[in-house]
Write a protein that holds these residues in place. Sequence first.
Motif, PDB file in Angstrom:
ATOM      1  N   ALA A 416       0.831  -1.204   0.000  1.00 30.21           N
ATOM      2  CA  ALA A 416       0.000   0.000   0.000  1.00 30.21           C
ATOM      3  C   ALA A 416       0.864   1.252   0.000  1.00 30.21           C
ATOM      4  O   ALA A 416       0.577   2.225  -0.714  1.00 30.21           O
ATOM      5  CB  ALA A 416      -0.921  -0.003   1.218  1.00 30.21           C
ATOM      6  N   SER A 417       1.941   1.245   0.790  1.00 28.47           N
ATOM      7  CA  SER A 417       2.819   2.419   0.839  1.00 28.47           C
ATOM      8  C   SER A 417       3.536   2.615  -0.499  1.00 28.47           C
ATOM      9  O   SER A 417       3.742   3.751  -0.943  1.00 28.47           O
ATOM     10  CB  SER A 417       3.833   2.282   1.976  1.00 28.47           C
ATOM     11  OG  SER A 417       4.678   1.167   1.792  1.00 28.47           O
ATOM     12  N   VAL A 418       3.885   1.508  -1.157  1.00 24.30           N
ATOM     13  CA  VAL A 418       4.496   1.603  -2.491  1.00 24.30           C
ATOM     14  C   VAL A 418       3.507   2.206  -3.478  1.00 24.30           C
ATOM     15  O   VAL A 418       3.848   3.096  -4.270  1.00 24.30           O
ATOM     16  CB  VAL A 418       4.953   0.205  -2.976  1.00 24.30           C
ATOM     17  CG1 VAL A 418       5.374   0.265  -4.436  1.00 24.30           C
ATOM     18  CG2 VAL A 418       6.101  -0.308  -2.126  1.00 24.30           C
ATOM     19  N   TYR A 419       2.269   1.726  -3.424  1.00 22.56           N
ATOM     20  CA  TYR A 419       1.230   2.213  -4.348  1.00 22.56           C
ATOM     21  C   TYR A 419       0.992   3.712  -4.165  1.00 22.56           C
ATOM     22  O   TYR A 419       0.951   4.468  -5.139  1.00 22.56           O
ATOM     23  CB  TYR A 419      -0.067   1.440  -4.108  1.00 22.56           C
ATOM     24  CG  TYR A 419      -1.262   2.001  -4.852  1.00 22.56           C
ATOM     25  CD1 TYR A 419      -1.457   1.728  -6.198  1.00 22.56           C
ATOM     26  CD2 TYR A 419      -2.178   2.831  -4.195  1.00 22.56           C
ATOM     27  CE1 TYR A 419      -2.543   2.266  -6.879  1.00 22.56           C
ATOM     28  CE2 TYR A 419      -3.260   3.372  -4.864  1.00 22.56           C
ATOM     29  CZ  TYR A 419      -3.434   3.081  -6.200  1.00 22.56           C
ATOM     30  OH  TYR A 419      -4.511   3.617  -6.880  1.00 22.56           O
ATOM     31  N   VAL A 420       0.838   4.141  -2.925  1.00 19.38           N
ATOM     32  CA  VAL A 420       0.564   5.556  -2.663  1.00 19.38           C
ATOM     33  C   VAL A 420       1.747   6.428  -3.103  1.00 19.38           C
ATOM     34  O   VAL A 420       1.569   7.460  -3.760  1.00 19.38           O
ATOM     35  CB  VAL A 420       0.244   5.780  -1.174  1.00 19.38           C
ATOM     36  CG1 VAL A 420       0.141   7.274  -0.870  1.00 19.38           C
ATOM     37  CG2 VAL A 420      -1.053   5.083  -0.788  1.00 19.38           C
ATOM     38  N   ALA A 421       2.960   6.012  -2.756  1.00 16.47           N
ATOM     39  CA  ALA A 421       4.142   6.798  -3.118  1.00 16.47           C
ATOM     40  C   ALA A 421       4.294   6.912  -4.633  1.00 16.47           C
ATOM     41  O   ALA A 421       4.597   7.993  -5.157  1.00 16.47           O
ATOM     42  CB  ALA A 421       5.389   6.162  -2.505  1.00 16.47           C
ATOM     43  N   LYS A 422       4.082   5.814  -5.342  1.00 18.49           N
ATOM     44  CA  LYS A 422       4.252   5.828  -6.806  1.00 18.49           C
ATOM     45  C   LYS A 422       3.171   6.675  -7.474  1.00 18.49           C
ATOM     46  O   LYS A 422       3.468   7.468  -8.379  1.00 18.49           O
ATOM     47  CB  LYS A 422       4.197   4.397  -7.346  1.00 18.49           C
ATOM     48  CG  LYS A 422       4.483   4.289  -8.846  1.00 18.49           C
ATOM     49  CD  LYS A 422       5.910   4.709  -9.165  1.00 18.49           C
ATOM     50  CE  LYS A 422       6.338   4.278 -10.569  1.00 18.49           C
ATOM     51  NZ  LYS A 422       5.516   4.888 -11.622  1.00 18.49           N
TER      52      LYS A 422
END
Length: 434
Positions: A416-422
Motif C-alpha cells: 500500500a505504501s508503495v502504491y501511494v508513493a508511486k
Amino acid sequence: MSSTAKHQKAPNNANSKLLVRIIIALVLGSALGMILPQNFMIGDMSLVSIITPFGDLFVRLLKMIMVPIIICSLIIGSSSISPDKLGRVGGKAILFYAITTLISIALGLACASIFSPGLGLDLSDASKAVEKAANAPSMGQILLNIIPTNPFDSIAKGDILPIIAFCLFFGIGLAYCRASEDERIKNSANTVYSFFDGMSEIMFKIVRWVMLYAPIGVFALMFVVFNKSGAAAFSSLLNVTVTYFLGLIVMILVVYSAVCMLIGLSPLTFLKKVRPAMLTAFVTRSSNGTLPITMQCAENMGIPKSVYGFVLPVGATVNMNGTTIYLGVCTLFIANACGIPLTGSDYFTIVITSMLAAIGTAGVPGAGALMLLLVLESVGIKVSGSVAIAYGMILGIDSILDMGRTWMNVTGDAVASVYVAKTEKELDIEQWNS
C-alpha cells in the motif's frame, strides 16, 4: 501510532514460550485423543466428560472478552486517524486497504469453497443446521440491521454488526472532536479517548491472562475432537492449513504482484525488498512489533517518510488481509464440519463483518480467534455443542495460522505504501532499483 500498537509490544520471548506450550498441548491432546479408546472410563465418569469442561471454559473466556475488545479496539483504531491527514494520501491509502481487504475475504471464501475443509469431518447437528437455515435474514435486512436503533441494546444482546457500526461512527466523531479548535471540545474528546485507551489496555491485559490458560484449553478441546473423530480430524486440520496458506500465496503472487505491475514496478523487486519485514512478522506474529522493520524496508524502497509515516501505522491498525482470508477459510470449515448450510446472505454477512472486524483486530496472540468468534456469531452460528468442538480445532492450530496472518498483513501494508508513493510521484526510483 494508535493505542493498538502499544499493547502489541509484548516480549517476544513470552510469546515464543506461549507458542511452544500451545503446540505441545496440541500434540499431546491430539495424540492421547487418538490413542485412548472412546468412552474411556475413570470410575463412573468417562474421560471425555471430565476433560470437556476445561475446553468449554476456554471458549467461554474468549466469548466473555469479545464485545469489550471490539468496542475498545474499534473506537481507538478509528479515532486515531487524524482528520487533517485524511486528504489525498490518506484517502488513497484507506481506499486501497478497503479494496484489498474485500479481495482477500473473497479469496478466502473462494479457496474454502473449492477445497471444502471440514466437509468429511461429520460433527453435524441437523437440528441446528435446519434452525440456522430457516432463520437466515434477507440481504436487505442485513444491510438495515447494520445500523442499530439502540446501540446499548445491541451491546447487551451481543449483536455484532450493529456494535461495529456504532463504534465506527463514535470513533470517527471522536477523531473530529479531538481535532477541534474549540479547547473545551478538544479537551473533553481527549478525556474520552484516554478512557477508551485505558479500557483497551485493561482488556488486552485480560487477553494475556486468558491466553495463559490457552494450553490447557487447547489440550482439552483437541483431546475431545480427536477422541471422537480420530484421523478424520487430522486430515481436516491439514486441509484447513493448506487451504489457508494457498490463499495467502495467491494474494501475494496474483493481487499484490498485479498492483506492482499496474504502477510500473517489478513484483520481484518488491518481494526482495520487503523480505526482512515478512520474515520478522512470520516469527514474531506482531504487525506493530514488526513496524520498525517495515519502515526500514520502506526507506530502502525509496518511499518518503511523509508517505510511509502515515500509511504504515494506519495499515498496522486497519489493514488485515491475512486475517480476513483466515476468517473466510475457518468460517467455512466450521460450517462444513457441523453440517450448517450457508445462504447467499450469510456469505454477504461474512464479507461485511470480516471487513469491519479487520479494523478492530489487534496483533496479540488469540486476536484472530476472537474475530472468528465474532464472524460466527454475526451469521447466527452459536459456539456451543459441535460448533464449539470445530472452533476448538481451529484454536489448536491458531498459532500456526497466526504466523501466516501477520506475514500477509505486513506485506499488505508495504505494498500500500508503495502504491501511494508511486501514484503521488514521490517514489525514489533510483533507490527502488538500487
